[in-house]
Design a protein around this motif. Structure first.
Motif, PDB file in Angstrom:
ATOM      1  N   PRO A 197       2.833 -14.013   2.107  1.00  0.00           N
ATOM      2  CA  PRO A 197       2.207 -13.269   1.049  1.00  0.00           C
ATOM      3  C   PRO A 197       2.116 -12.016   0.903  1.00  0.00           C
ATOM      4  O   PRO A 197       1.049 -11.229   0.185  1.00  0.00           O
ATOM      5  CB  PRO A 197       0.660 -13.922   1.327  1.00  0.00           C
ATOM      6  CG  PRO A 197       0.574 -14.170   2.661  1.00  0.00           C
ATOM      7  CD  PRO A 197       2.158 -14.179   3.334  1.00  0.00           C
ATOM      8  N   TYR A 198       2.844 -11.086   1.484  1.00  0.00           N
ATOM      9  CA  TYR A 198       2.807  -9.609   1.541  1.00  0.00           C
ATOM     10  C   TYR A 198       3.606  -9.066   0.577  1.00  0.00           C
ATOM     11  O   TYR A 198       4.921  -8.999   0.692  1.00  0.00           O
ATOM     12  CB  TYR A 198       2.872  -9.206   3.000  1.00  0.00           C
ATOM     13  CG  TYR A 198       2.379 -10.036   4.161  1.00  0.00           C
ATOM     14  CD1 TYR A 198       1.114 -10.082   4.297  1.00  0.00           C
ATOM     15  CD2 TYR A 198       3.267 -10.581   5.287  1.00  0.00           C
ATOM     16  CE1 TYR A 198       0.416 -11.147   5.000  1.00  0.00           C
ATOM     17  CE2 TYR A 198       2.643 -11.277   6.054  1.00  0.00           C
ATOM     18  CZ  TYR A 198       1.343 -11.854   6.108  1.00  0.00           C
ATOM     19  OH  TYR A 198       0.781 -12.515   6.997  1.00  0.00           O
ATOM     20  N   MET A 199       3.250  -8.593  -0.478  1.00  0.00           N
ATOM     21  CA  MET A 199       4.155  -7.969  -1.512  1.00  0.00           C
ATOM     22  C   MET A 199       4.305  -6.504  -1.159  1.00  0.00           C
ATOM     23  O   MET A 199       3.415  -5.752  -1.058  1.00  0.00           O
ATOM     24  CB  MET A 199       3.410  -8.228  -2.737  1.00  0.00           C
ATOM     25  CG  MET A 199       2.883  -9.757  -3.066  1.00  0.00           C
ATOM     26  SD  MET A 199       4.239 -10.783  -3.583  1.00  0.00           S
ATOM     27  CE  MET A 199       4.382 -11.597  -2.025  1.00  0.00           C
ATOM     28  N   THR A 200       5.636  -6.315  -0.971  1.00  0.00           N
ATOM     29  CA  THR A 200       6.064  -4.809  -0.564  1.00  0.00           C
ATOM     30  C   THR A 200       7.196  -4.275  -1.319  1.00  0.00           C
ATOM     31  O   THR A 200       7.571  -4.924  -2.138  1.00  0.00           O
ATOM     32  CB  THR A 200       6.854  -5.429   0.977  1.00  0.00           C
ATOM     33  OG1 THR A 200       7.719  -6.456   0.740  1.00  0.00           O
ATOM     34  CG2 THR A 200       5.523  -5.873   2.064  1.00  0.00           C
ATOM     35  N   CYS A 201       6.926  -2.910  -0.940  1.00  0.00           N
ATOM     36  CA  CYS A 201       8.126  -2.283  -1.943  1.00  0.00           C
ATOM     37  C   CYS A 201       9.679  -2.418  -1.602  1.00  0.00           C
ATOM     38  O   CYS A 201      10.481  -2.251  -2.551  1.00  0.00           O
ATOM     39  CB  CYS A 201       7.603  -0.860  -1.891  1.00  0.00           C
ATOM     40  SG  CYS A 201       8.148   0.162  -0.478  1.00  0.00           S
ATOM     41  N   GLY A 202      10.069  -2.645  -0.302  1.00  0.00           N
ATOM     42  CA  GLY A 202      11.131  -2.824   0.331  1.00  0.00           C
ATOM     43  C   GLY A 202      11.995  -1.342   0.194  1.00  0.00           C
ATOM     44  O   GLY A 202      13.013  -1.181   0.840  1.00  0.00           O
ATOM     45  N   THR A 203      11.345  -0.027  -0.005  1.00  0.00           N
ATOM     46  CA  THR A 203      12.209   1.155   0.115  1.00  0.00           C
ATOM     47  C   THR A 203      11.252   2.262   1.091  1.00  0.00           C
ATOM     48  O   THR A 203      11.856   3.222   1.377  1.00  0.00           O
ATOM     49  CB  THR A 203      12.210   1.654  -1.421  1.00  0.00           C
ATOM     50  OG1 THR A 203      10.891   2.026  -2.097  1.00  0.00           O
ATOM     51  CG2 THR A 203      12.986   0.761  -2.218  1.00  0.00           C
ATOM     52  N   CYS A 204      10.134   1.965   1.330  1.00  0.00           N
ATOM     53  CA  CYS A 204       9.322   2.853   1.998  1.00  0.00           C
ATOM     54  C   CYS A 204       9.845   2.899   3.526  1.00  0.00           C
ATOM     55  O   CYS A 204      10.748   2.184   3.980  1.00  0.00           O
ATOM     56  CB  CYS A 204       8.017   2.727   2.040  1.00  0.00           C
ATOM     57  SG  CYS A 204       7.308   1.228   2.976  1.00  0.00           S
ATOM     58  N   PRO A 205       9.437   3.851   4.379  1.00  0.00           N
ATOM     59  CA  PRO A 205      10.012   3.895   5.695  1.00  0.00           C
ATOM     60  C   PRO A 205       9.498   2.871   6.448  1.00  0.00           C
ATOM     61  O   PRO A 205      10.715   2.459   7.212  1.00  0.00           O
ATOM     62  CB  PRO A 205       9.291   5.225   6.265  1.00  0.00           C
ATOM     63  CG  PRO A 205       9.010   6.098   5.225  1.00  0.00           C
ATOM     64  CD  PRO A 205       8.696   5.365   3.914  1.00  0.00           C
ATOM     65  N   ALA A 206       8.325   2.178   6.335  1.00  0.00           N
ATOM     66  CA  ALA A 206       8.159   1.006   7.047  1.00  0.00           C
ATOM     67  C   ALA A 206       9.110  -0.269   6.641  1.00  0.00           C
ATOM     68  O   ALA A 206       9.689  -0.776   7.403  1.00  0.00           O
ATOM     69  CB  ALA A 206       6.573   0.620   7.161  1.00  0.00           C
ATOM     70  N   CYS A 207       9.359  -0.093   5.425  1.00  0.00           N
ATOM     71  CA  CYS A 207      10.297  -1.582   4.975  1.00  0.00           C
ATOM     72  C   CYS A 207      11.625  -1.272   5.534  1.00  0.00           C
ATOM     73  O   CYS A 207      12.180  -2.198   5.800  1.00  0.00           O
ATOM     74  CB  CYS A 207      10.113  -1.625   3.450  1.00  0.00           C
ATOM     75  SG  CYS A 207       8.534  -2.373   2.582  1.00  0.00           S
ATOM     76  N   ARG A 208      12.086   0.022   5.461  1.00  0.00           N
ATOM     77  CA  ARG A 208      13.330   0.217   5.643  1.00  0.00           C
ATOM     78  C   ARG A 208      13.601  -0.098   7.264  1.00  0.00           C
ATOM     79  O   ARG A 208      14.519  -0.365   7.507  1.00  0.00           O
ATOM     80  CB  ARG A 208      13.857   1.771   5.496  1.00  0.00           C
ATOM     81  CG  ARG A 208      13.835   1.986   3.931  1.00  0.00           C
ATOM     82  CD  ARG A 208      14.699   3.222   3.719  1.00  0.00           C
ATOM     83  NE  ARG A 208      14.423   4.507   4.511  1.00  0.00           N
ATOM     84  CZ  ARG A 208      13.411   5.288   4.162  1.00  0.00           C
ATOM     85  NH1 ARG A 208      12.385   5.202   3.025  1.00  0.00           N
ATOM     86  NH2 ARG A 208      13.145   6.293   4.668  1.00  0.00           N
ATOM     87  N   ALA A 209      12.654   0.128   8.061  1.00  0.00           N
ATOM     88  CA  ALA A 209      12.609   0.105   9.475  1.00  0.00           C
ATOM     89  C   ALA A 209      12.535  -1.555   9.680  1.00  0.00           C
ATOM     90  O   ALA A 209      12.390  -1.883  10.977  1.00  0.00           O
ATOM     91  CB  ALA A 209      11.685   0.727  10.214  1.00  0.00           C
ATOM     92  N   GLY A 210      12.312  -2.311   8.891  1.00  0.00           N
ATOM     93  CA  GLY A 210      12.058  -3.893   9.074  1.00  0.00           C
ATOM     94  C   GLY A 210      10.627  -4.267   9.338  1.00  0.00           C
ATOM     95  O   GLY A 210      10.267  -5.490   9.589  1.00  0.00           O
ATOM     96  N   CYS A 234       3.985  -2.351   5.002  1.00  0.00           N
ATOM     97  CA  CYS A 234       4.414  -1.525   3.790  1.00  0.00           C
ATOM     98  C   CYS A 234       3.620  -0.656   3.474  1.00  0.00           C
ATOM     99  O   CYS A 234       2.245  -0.740   3.643  1.00  0.00           O
ATOM    100  CB  CYS A 234       4.990  -2.361   2.725  1.00  0.00           C
ATOM    101  SG  CYS A 234       5.478  -1.682   1.084  1.00  0.00           S
ATOM    102  N   THR A 235       3.727   0.756   3.148  1.00  0.00           N
ATOM    103  CA  THR A 235       2.784   1.915   2.592  1.00  0.00           C
ATOM    104  C   THR A 235       2.144   1.333   1.235  1.00  0.00           C
ATOM    105  O   THR A 235       1.167   1.852   1.050  1.00  0.00           O
ATOM    106  CB  THR A 235       3.455   3.352   2.380  1.00  0.00           C
ATOM    107  OG1 THR A 235       4.605   2.869   1.649  1.00  0.00           O
ATOM    108  CG2 THR A 235       4.180   3.688   3.654  1.00  0.00           C
ATOM    109  N   THR A 236       2.729   0.545   0.490  1.00  0.00           N
ATOM    110  CA  THR A 236       2.040   0.116  -0.678  1.00  0.00           C
ATOM    111  C   THR A 236       1.847  -1.466  -0.777  1.00  0.00           C
ATOM    112  O   THR A 236       1.537  -2.199  -1.854  1.00  0.00           O
ATOM    113  CB  THR A 236       2.878   0.207  -1.972  1.00  0.00           C
ATOM    114  OG1 THR A 236       4.189  -0.337  -1.755  1.00  0.00           O
ATOM    115  CG2 THR A 236       2.950   1.787  -2.129  1.00  0.00           C
ATOM    116  N   LEU A 237       1.751  -2.178   0.522  1.00  0.00           N
ATOM    117  CA  LEU A 237       1.486  -3.538   0.744  1.00  0.00           C
ATOM    118  C   LEU A 237       0.225  -3.899   0.049  1.00  0.00           C
ATOM    119  O   LEU A 237      -0.904  -3.551   0.098  1.00  0.00           O
ATOM    120  CB  LEU A 237       1.256  -3.829   2.266  1.00  0.00           C
ATOM    121  CG  LEU A 237       1.304  -5.329   2.494  1.00  0.00           C
ATOM    122  CD1 LEU A 237       1.915  -5.623   3.847  1.00  0.00           C
ATOM    123  CD2 LEU A 237      -0.234  -5.858   2.561  1.00  0.00           C
TER     124      LEU A 237
END
Length: 339
Positions: free
Chosen positions: A86-99, A104-107
């Motif tokens: 259920p975690y809607m994420t951006c896919g592009t922030c540093p956390a998302c890029r690191a898996g 995610c910064t905008t989760l």
């Protein structure tokens, strides 16, 4: 479609809302069958969750059926049963890029920062759907809860043969204990509630300690079990417990904050350094957690059936929830049917 909204703490409203439009590229429309009730929903109902905003359609522990898939979706098809990440994420922030999509910064979590699943149909990104040919909707709705525990245990890198303490034996603490057991640890559950201790012993067959709040937790542990635990998980969401937990890990050990509390925590820096303790937070879960949990339930390694102690229909929840939360109600996991 039938929808349940939490307008403000303690005030729920059943209404009819529009059906979702076409899913769009990479998305899917799903029919919600079951919604698990967790600590987030309970804190939102009480007005004590630091991240919840009102009004909001709650519901993030979801067992769903795929109805329509959008263009480009290939791993699921209409009729599939799925758990929802259920975690809607951006896919592009540093956390998302690191898996680390779990932070995610905008989760925005369904049912917390954005509207969730206490309604008959919703649109979700298809890659957040994890299918199973075997599991019931009830089991699929519990995958997210179990994900919190698995992610916390992965964060602590629990090893075979280690002694682990889990403070707080609500549903999240139980999931931590499950995956610490799977990792091969010797698990001790700690709580102030006889009922929760009894449930943990019955469901998981673990050793337990009823916490005497008049005695320091490390002293009580030493009298009961001797050497301190290598890893300690606090799943209480209680400031006093979380602060006291710093005293419990062995020298060189790990402390994982699984629960969340509004405000600051304080601890003795000299004691922290003396032990060279590792302090970790654990937030949400990642896709691999969902896939592995589905595999484990399908293989019979985890039995979630006994966890479900209370059930109701969607429109009944506003009248049922306060009764479920009474100390003698024995609530472990509530499950809402959306019909």
């Amino acid at each position: 479609m039938k929808t349940l909204t939490l307008e403000k703490p303690g005030q729920w409203r059943v209404s009819d809302t529009p059906e979702p439009d076409s899913p769009g590229v990479g998305k899917a429309i799903v029919r919600v069958h079951r919604v698990g009730i967790c600590g987030t929903d309970i804190h939102a109902h009480k007005g004590t969750h630091p991240l919840f905003t009102y009004p909001r359609i709650p519901g993030h522990e979801l067992g769903v059926e795929v109805v329509v898939i959008g263009e480009g979706v290939t791993h699921i098809k209409p009729g599939d049963r799925c758990a929802v990440e259920p975690y809607m994420t951006c896919g592009t922030c540093p956390a998302c890029r690191a898996g680390k999509t779990n932070c995610c910064t905008t989760l925005a979590c369904l049912g917390v920062q954005t509207d969730g699943g206490m309604r008959q149909r919703i649109i979700v990104p298809a890659h957040k759907l994890h299918p199973s040919e075997k599991l019931s909707y009830e089991a699929l709705a519990l995958v997210e809860t179990l994900g919190i525990g698995r992610h916390a245990v992965e964060r602590a890198a629990v090893k075979q043969g280690e002694r682990v303490a889990v403070i707080g034996l609500g549903p999240i603490g139980l999931t931590v204990a499950v995956f610490a057991q799977i990792a091969g640890a010797e698990v001790v559950g700690i709580d102030i509630s006889e009922a929760r201790i009894g449930a943990a012993e019955s469901l998981l067959n673990i050793r337990t300690m009823k916490l005497d709040t008049e005695q320091a937790i490390d002293k009580q542990w030493a009298q009961t079990f001797g050497e301190a635990p290598a890893a300690v998980f606090d799943a209480t969401g209680n400031r006093t417990s979380m602060q006291n937990a710093f005293a419990l890990p062995v020298h060189g050990g790990r402390l994982v904050m699984v629960g969340l509390v509004i405000g600051d925590l304080t601890f003795s820096d000299p004691d922290f350094h003396r032990k060279e303790m590792t302090l970790l937070s654990s937030r949400n879960a990642v896709g691999e957690d969902f896939r592995e949990i589905i595999r484990l339930i399908e293989a019979g390694r985890i039995d979630v059936g006994p966890w479900i102690t209370h059930t109701c229909e969607l429109e009944q929840l506003p009248d049922k929830l306060d009764d479920w939360l009474k100390p003698d109600a024995g609530l472990i996991k509530g499950m809402v049917s959306v019909v």
